[in-house]
Scaffold this active site. Sequence first.
Site, short mmCIF file in Angstrom:
data_model
loop_
_atom_site.label_atom_id
_atom_site.label_comp_id
_atom_site.label_asym_id
_atom_site.label_seq_id
_atom_site.Cartn_x
_atom_site.Cartn_y
_atom_site.Cartn_z
CD GLU A 1 -4.00 -5.31 30.19
OE1 GLU A 1 -3.02 -4.86 30.79
OE2 GLU A 1 -3.93 -6.26 29.38
CG MET B 1 -15.93 28.83 -5.78
SD MET B 1 -17.29 29.65 -6.63
CE MET B 1 -18.10 30.45 -5.24
N GLY B 2 -14.99 28.98 -2.27
CA GLY B 2 -15.66 28.27 -1.19
C GLY B 2 -16.86 27.50 -1.68
N GLY B 3 -16.99 26.28 -1.19
CA GLY B 3 -18.15 25.46 -1.54
C GLY B 3 -17.99 24.63 -2.78
N GLY C 1 -15.70 22.20 -3.24
CA GLY C 1 -15.35 20.81 -2.95
C GLY C 1 -13.87 20.53 -2.78
CE LYS C 2 -10.93 25.66 -1.30
NZ LYS C 2 -12.32 26.12 -1.39
#
Length: 1048
Positions: free
Chosen positions: A595, A727-729, A731-732
């Site tokens: 082990e 929107m995309g980019g 930081g969501k």
Amino acid sequence: MASFSSSCRNKDSESIFNNDSNSNLIYDVFLSFCDNDTDKSFASYLYTALTVAGVVVFRDDNNKLRNHDQIITPSVLHAIEGSRMSIIIFSRNYADSARCLHELEKIMESYRTIGQMVLPVFYDVDPSDACHYEGMIGQAFKDFTQKIWKQDESSEGSNISGFVVDSRNKSKDIKNLVEHAAHLLDKTYLFVADHPVGVESRVQEVIQLLNNKPSDHTLLVGIWGMGGIGKTTIAKGTYNRMGCSFEDKSFLLNVGRVWNQTNGQVSLQQWLLSDIYKTTKVETKTFDLAINILKERLNKRRIFLVLDDVRGLNQFYALCGAGGLEWFGQGSRIIITTRYRHILHQLNADHVYEMKAMDKYESLELFSWHAFKQPSPIGGFGFFSRDAVLCSRGMPLTLQVIGSFLFTKGWKKWKSVLNKLKITPDDIMGMLGISFGGLINDEVKKIFLDIALNLIGMDQDDVIQILKASGYSAETGIRALVQQSLVTVDCKNRIDMHDLVLEFGREVIRKKSTGMDEERIYDVFLSYREDCRTKFIAHIYTALQNAGIYVFRDNDEIQRGDQISVSLLEAIRQSRIAIVVLSRNYASSRWCMLELETIMDIGRTQGLVVVPVFYEVDPSEVRHQTGKFGKAFKDLISRTSADEDKKTNWETSLLEVGGIAGVVIINSKNESEDITKVVDHVTNLLDRTDLFVADHPVGVESRVQDVIKLLNSQESKDSLLLGVWGMGGIGKTTIAKAAYNKIRRDFEAKSFLLNVREIWEQDNGKISLQQRLLSDIYKTTKIKIDTVESGKMILQERLRQKKIFLVLDDVNKLDQLNALCGSRKWFGQGSKIIITTRDDDLLCRLKVDCVYRMKEMDGNESIELFSWHAFKQPDPFEGFADLSRDVVKYSGGLPLALQVIGSFLLTRRRKKEWKSVMEKLKHIPNDKVLEKLRISFDGLSDDDVKEIFLDIAFFFIGMDQEDVTKILKNCGHYAEIGISVLVQQSLVTVDRKNKVGMHDLLRDMGREIVRNKSTEAGKEPSRLWRCEDVHNVLSKDTVRYLCVVFRF
């Protein structure tokens, strides 16, 4: 009384830089004595006192005087050569021993040839009585003693100081002797560099700054510059030159690295105290206690202190106090080397020495020393060398690594390497990748990665033993790595490597194994022997479970009828941490040793964290298989059929696990407290597995607090749905990750499903998302989902039983939500669900309780984030503030744009280049973010890298990096270098599962570039990804050649 003879003369003519032999020194002191008449206790007490003072002593315990005619062994000769100082205890019968005289002869040879210090101790012997000895032995002894007392500066004995012991107070004599030896050893220089090109002038500049105030003023000087530019080298040279002028001194190497090790903070504090007081008796058991001791002990002393590679203010405060320099006596000098200028600014450093890159003449000389072993290029290689120097941009580490790599290579290899270097100017990691990729075989690469992961700071002999046990040609591999300047062996025979090389190695390992964390089910695998089960294991198991830690132990997790070895292997692979309880009889069990062997192997190859608990066993007994633990192991070997290879593997596993800092429980009077230590340690380790948020989380904290307020805004106990929209980019995902890290521990179960939209479209992606959610919540893969509809039923039934924190990232379809979180009724009371999306309408149809609408970064946040990427500090360089504000203005507060443009400008230090970029930005409308991001694409210096970017944008997102590399290579691309450049420019990412990816905006930009090119040229596009476009092209008769990329 004890008295000193003569004086120890400094060799002022020596350089401040060591010769090559100094890097081979292993011991501080070689102890030569005749134990027949020195009163055994004297030599033994002296040895102990030196060791306690932190002096590394070689004493030939196994070869003490038994036969006066005995010849010394090669190991003793090697020890003499490998010591900084020899202490010779001359006693009445010393000169009657041929062995002692042979030692003396070798010591004097080392004194003459390598400048070894010699400290003779006359034990109940008057040096003036040496004349009574007769014959050759007597003459040799007589010659030596005469040299000691001779005052002629030209004699070799004039650099030797003698110590006469004729008192009955051995304790006092030994104390004086140790203090004198420690004082002499302090004159030993730190090793600076094999070829210290350009070091002397820079050291003189630092010294001028240190002498810029009256000698009774305390002064703090920072040495600042990027990694690999030589900060530590200059600090060592300065320390060698100035240290001897101070009452006390200390050089704390690699502070940032040591700080992050187990108990590293306290060990740094202890190291500083030991350097100043030459003793380990001042114990600093806790961080706060150490601060009080340092404050008390350092206050009245004039100290020369170097803190190397400081990475945070907390590190400085722990070692020097938070109240300026009040801990230190008048006239003290403190040097800090760091990559982070804001640290020096916040500390109000008196002076900052900004490291300069090497000029072209210095660069060519240093490169030549490593590439040709001479100060200038050999015939026919001058042009190639100048090209290499130009690409290296005056960075010493790069010149050293690339030069070492090209040593003995032919001109064809030089041309190939130079072509790659031109693609990666200023990219040290890319250049290290070239050197790593060019290692002679895969075995040497594996040795390099093993050293980077586990073996830094270990004795070279132990490293060789461990590597050999794994089947490697250890000596050959280490020798190759040292020759390539990827690994070093220091003066104490310890393995080490430059911080950037270490960072590169661990990044390679991370890319190979990072995906495994998300596939692991158990928090802890518990390995133990039955002899401590009843009184300890049950309690520790319960305590871990109560702390919310999911534990695997074989007696209640493996169903009867399973093949236990297969089940155990899977359980170990699916665990984040292995706790190994090493009891007295652990090693007597073949099962336990198998082990342990598996655990250590998975730890080396797949990043399993191993936590040893030494239960009534000393760690040294485990390492060396001694005492009762060793007896149990020997009993196992004697009664089993383990072959020699298996025995060696077990010994290696015990050596490794015994060397890991764990929890020691011996003669404990409070088992509950001991178990709490184990649980706290494991909890701390597991807490380090937070989701990665950002290298520079500017503005994240305030937004996360806003999200948490919304999550806590509902008074009822019903589950709550929160949408994060933008929107995309913008930081969501970053904010969702940070919120998850912040509050996930408040929930019974939790899950973060990343990139839902992307995975949903993959083959079997819908079911895999449901299966992953179920696995995250119940820590098991035994519950199988066959269809999306059956998955809904299982999730609805199982999720309602727990209070859950769930994040669904990048959702773009209502079907995704229906399959993963149907309705609030699916979840237990108090559950929280976060959904990140670009589609506001989707959140309305789902009837979420709250929506957090992402805000663009304000001006201050934007300038800080941009500066971190463009300057590697939180504000612009002097003279670049206005230009930086112009860039921020055009970026519109979009984090991705700030990151990409900042990374693009990182290596451009001329305002003319920045203004050129700004001119290009002015022609791009404010609302066209995709076009702004194209600046980085247009700035790529090589068409090959541009083509790689477009290929990834069309075909390879989500594929394994190794597969992508193979395909691109077959298409004639420089794949490794190209991907490295794209990652550095923030155009491509490689995630924890080694999957290649890029931001959606960048992907769309790449596809738009190809579409525009085909439209402008009136031709078919060079790449297709939409089914209808492929169909249209195939339906035409003009198709001559088609490359099809299949995704499996």
